[in-house]
Design a protein around this motif. Structure first.
Motif, PDB file in Angstrom:
ATOM      1  N   LEU A 394      90.262  59.900 101.048  1.00  0.00           N
ATOM      2  CA  LEU A 394      89.570  59.108 100.190  1.00  0.00           C
ATOM      3  C   LEU A 394      88.306  58.088 100.176  1.00  0.00           C
ATOM      4  O   LEU A 394      87.106  58.676  99.809  1.00  0.00           O
ATOM      5  N   ARG A 395      88.540  57.352 100.981  1.00  0.00           N
ATOM      6  CA  ARG A 395      87.927  55.991 101.093  1.00  0.00           C
ATOM      7  C   ARG A 395      86.749  56.526 102.354  1.00  0.00           C
ATOM      8  O   ARG A 395      85.405  56.181 102.335  1.00  0.00           O
ATOM      9  N   LEU A 396      86.598  57.369 103.216  1.00  0.00           N
ATOM     10  CA  LEU A 396      86.196  58.042 103.974  1.00  0.00           C
ATOM     11  C   LEU A 396      84.706  58.795 103.069  1.00  0.00           C
ATOM     12  O   LEU A 396      83.528  58.579 103.677  1.00  0.00           O
ATOM     13  N   GLU A 397      85.297  59.644 102.343  1.00  0.00           N
ATOM     14  CA  GLU A 397      84.784  60.434 101.213  1.00  0.00           C
ATOM     15  C   GLU A 397      83.655  59.281 100.066  1.00  0.00           C
ATOM     16  O   GLU A 397      82.249  59.798 100.094  1.00  0.00           O
ATOM     17  N   ALA A 398      84.528  58.597  99.830  1.00  0.00           N
ATOM     18  CA  ALA A 398      83.474  57.678  99.120  1.00  0.00           C
ATOM     19  C   ALA A 398      82.120  56.509  99.462  1.00  0.00           C
ATOM     20  O   ALA A 398      80.949  56.341  99.544  1.00  0.00           O
ATOM     21  N   LEU A 399      82.720  56.288 100.936  1.00  0.00           N
ATOM     22  CA  LEU A 399      81.597  55.573 101.922  1.00  0.00           C
ATOM     23  C   LEU A 399      80.672  56.528 101.948  1.00  0.00           C
ATOM     24  O   LEU A 399      79.529  56.123 102.541  1.00  0.00           O
ATOM     25  N   ALA A 400      80.781  57.524 102.730  1.00  0.00           N
ATOM     26  CA  ALA A 400      79.647  58.691 102.735  1.00  0.00           C
ATOM     27  C   ALA A 400      78.321  58.770 101.650  1.00  0.00           C
ATOM     28  O   ALA A 400      77.489  59.933 102.035  1.00  0.00           O
ATOM     29  N   ARG A 401      79.115  58.694 100.350  1.00  0.00           N
ATOM     30  CA  ARG A 401      78.650  58.757  99.089  1.00  0.00           C
ATOM     31  C   ARG A 401      77.701  57.413  98.768  1.00  0.00           C
ATOM     32  O   ARG A 401      76.430  57.698  98.305  1.00  0.00           O
TER      33      ARG A 401
END
Length: 487
Positions: A394-401
Motif C-alpha cells: 500500500l505504501r509503495l502504491e502511495a509513493l508511486a502517486r
C-alpha cells in the motif's frame, strides 16, 4: 489466453502474514500472472473482484483462492504448490506428554500447567486472532489469571473496557487491544526491537512511539527493564487509562526500574490529567511524552521529568534525551545519512507523509507543520491484510502517486516480526520517486542489534536515493526544509 482458478475453502483460517507469503510464492511461479490467497474479508473480496475474478459466495471465516495463469497446466502446477504450502502451515508437532492432546482453550492450557505445578508456568498470554474473536480469547486468559497482550486490532472499544475492568478486579494486566510491541522480562512480543537490559521502564499507548524512544536509548547505550504496551485507545475518555494506571504502578514496584517513560498518542484531556497526577505520586521518577497535552493546543509533545510542568513542548527524540540527561548519560549526535538533493527554486509542492506508525505519523505532521499524512497502520488499512511494517504494497502504491515537486516522508521500522529486509522492498519505489523529481526522506527506527541491521538498512535506503535519519522528528524537520528550499 489467460485462465482463472477461483476456489473458496470454508472454515479454513490462516493468518494474513502466512497467506501473504503463500501468495508471493505462487506469484513467482512461471506462467502465474496473479495470485490472491487470503481470508475472504470484505477488503480481500473487493481486491479480487477489482482484479476481474468472478467470485462465489464466501464469508470472512473462509479462505479465498484466486489464481490467474497463462493456461490450465500453469494453474494446475500452482494449485498443487498451493496445497503443499497450506499443508505446511497446518502441520504442528506436539512435544512431550506421551501423545497428550493439546489444550483447546487458553484457560485449559493455563490450568493444566498450574495443576502440574512445574516451574515457569505461564503468566501471560498473547492473543493474535482476527478482531471479532479476540475478546473471547482474552477474557478466557484473564479468567485464568493470566495477563494478556492483545496484538489483534479491530476490537470494539466496549469490549476493551470490559476486559480491562475485569482484569482490574482479578489482578492481571491487559496490554492492548492493538498492542503492537512489548518487552516483558527481556522477552520481546509483537513488533519487538532487540534492546539491551537496563533501568528504564516504558508504559506506552503507542507502539511505534515506544519503539522510537527505546531505540534511541539503545543507540545511546541505555537499556530497558520492561516495555508495557497498553493499546492506542487506553488514554481515551472511554477507557480512561485503566491499563496505563496499572502498568505505572507495576513498574513503580519493580526494583529493576529506576526511571519510567510514559508515551502516548493524544490522550483525552481528563484522562491525560488523571494519568499525570498518578505519575507524580509514584516513587519512581517519570518522563511523560503525551502528544497533545501541551497546554491543550496543537499536537505538541509535553516532556516532563518528575511531573515538572515546566518541561515545555518537545518530541519523542526530546523525550529520549530527557531520559538520558536524568540518568547522567551524554546525549549523542543521532546518526543520519543525507542523500544528495537537487537545489529547489523555492517553496513548492506538498509534503506527503506515507507512514506505518500512527504516533510517528502524528509527530511528523506536527514537527513539519505542513503536508498531507496517512497512517497506513490504522485499522481501516489493516482489515484482512498484513500490517505495513510487514507488507509494503500500500505504501509503495502511495509513493508511486507522489508527483514531481512534492517531498515524500516515510518511516521504516526494524525489529522482530517486521519485514526482514524493508530496504529491499522499498528501494525500487524510492529510486523511481527520486528519478521523477521527488526527494524521499526516511525515518529509520531500529536498534543496533535488530536482525535487519540498522546500518545496512540505512546504507541501502540511501543508495536508493533517500535521506535517512534515526530520529523521526529530525527526518520530518529535514523534509519540511527540503520543501521550503532551505536544503
Amino acid at each position: 489466453m489467460s485462465a482463472d482458478l477461483v476456489r473458496v475453502r470454508p472454515g479454513v483460517y490462516h493468518d494474513s502474514v502466512s497467506l501473504m507469503r503463500v501468495s508471493g510464492a505462487l506469484s513467482a511461479l512461471p506462467g502465474i500472472e496473479v495470485a490472491v490467497v487470503a481470508m475472504a474479508t470484505e477488503l480481500n473480496l473487493g481486491l479480487a473482484a477489482g482484479l476481474g475474478f468472478a467470485l462465489p459466495e464466501a464469508g470472512q471465516g473462509d479462505l479465498l483462492v484466486a489464481l490467474r495463469g497463462a493456461g490450465p497446466d500453469d494453474l494446475e502446477t500452482a494449485r498443487a504448490e498451493l496445497d503443499r504450502l497450506l499443508t505446511g502451515l497446518t502441520v504442528r508437532t506436539v512435544q512431550g506428554g506421551g501423545g497428550e492432546r493439546p489444550a483447546r482453550t487458553v484457560r485449559s492450557a493455563a490450568l493444566r500447567g498450574a495443576g502440574e505445578g512445574y516451574e515457569g508456568a505461564a503468566t501471560l498470554a498473547l492473543v493474535s486472532v482476527p478482531g471479532p474473536y479476540a475478546f473471547a480469547e482474552a477474557m478466557d486468559a484473564i479468567e485464568a489469571g493470566l495477563s494478556v497482550m492483545i496484538f489483534s486490532d479491530n476490537v470494539p472499544v466496549e469490549q476493551e473496557v470490559l476486559l480491562k475492568r475485569r482484569a482490574a478486579e482479578l489482578g492481571p494486566l491487559v496490554m492492548g487491544p492493538d498492542c503492537g510491541t512489548a518487552v516483558v522480562c527481556g522477552a520481546g512480543l509483537g513488533f519487538a526491537n532487540v534492546l539491551r537490559p537496563g533501568p528504564v521502564g516504558v508504559v506506552a499507548a503507542s507502539g511505534t512511539g515506544a519503539q522510537q524512544v527505546t531505540c534511541l536509548l539503545d543507540l545511546a547505550g541505555v537499556g530497558v527493564s520492561h516495555v508495557l504496551g497498553v493499546g492506542g485507545r487506553d488514554l481515551s475518555a472511554e477507557v480512561a487509562g485503566l491499563s496505563t494506571l496499572r502498568a505505572l504502578a507495576a513498574l513503580d514496584a519493580d526494583p529493576s526500574t529506576e526511571l519510567i517513560v510514559l508515551v502516548s498518542k493524544p490522550p483525552a484531556p481528563e484522562t491525560g490529567l488523571a494519568v499525570r497526577r498518578a505519575a507524580r505520586a509514584l516513587s519512581t521518577p517519570v518522563v511523560t511524552a503525551l502528544l497533545g497535552s501541551g497546554g491543550g493546543s496543537g499536537c505538541d509533545l509535553d516532556c516532563d521529568l518528575d511531573g515538572d510542568s515546566g518541561g515545555g513542548p518537545g518530541d519523542l527524540t526530546h523525550a529520549a534525551e530527557a531520559v538520558l540527561r536524568a540518568l547522567g548519560v551524554p546525549v549523542p549526535v543521532w546518526p543520519s545519512w543525507p542523500a544528495p538533493v537537487s537545489p529547489r527554486a523555492g517553496p513548492a509542492g506538498t509534503l506527503r507523509g506515507v507512514y506505518s506508525g500512527g504516533t510517528l505519523c502524528a509527530e511528523a505532521r506536527t514537527v513539519a507543520g505542513t503536508g498531507e499524512f496517512t497512517d497506513f497502520g490504522d485499522d481501516v488499512y489493516t482489515r484482512g491484510r498484513a500490517h505495513p511494517m510487514i507488507d509494503p504494497s500500500l505504501r509503495l502504491e502511495a509513493l508511486a502517486r507522489v508527483p514531481a515537486g512534492d517531498v515524500a516522508l516515510l518511516d521504516v521500522v526494524l525489529g522482530h516480526a517486521a519485514d526482514p529486509d524493508p530496504a529491499a522492498g522499498l528501494a525500487s519505489g524510492i529510486a523511481s520517486a527520486v528519478a521523477r523529481g521527488v526527494p524521499v526522506v526516511v525515518a529509520l527506527v531500529g536498534s543496533r542489534d535488530d536482525p535487519q541491521g540498522l546500518t545496512a538498512q540505512a546504507e541501502a535506503l540511501r543508495a536508493a536515493g533517500a535521506s535517512v535519519f534515526v530520529s523521526n522528528s529530525h527526518a520530518a524537520g529535514y523534509a519540511a526544509a527540503l520543501l521550503a528550499g532551505a536544503r
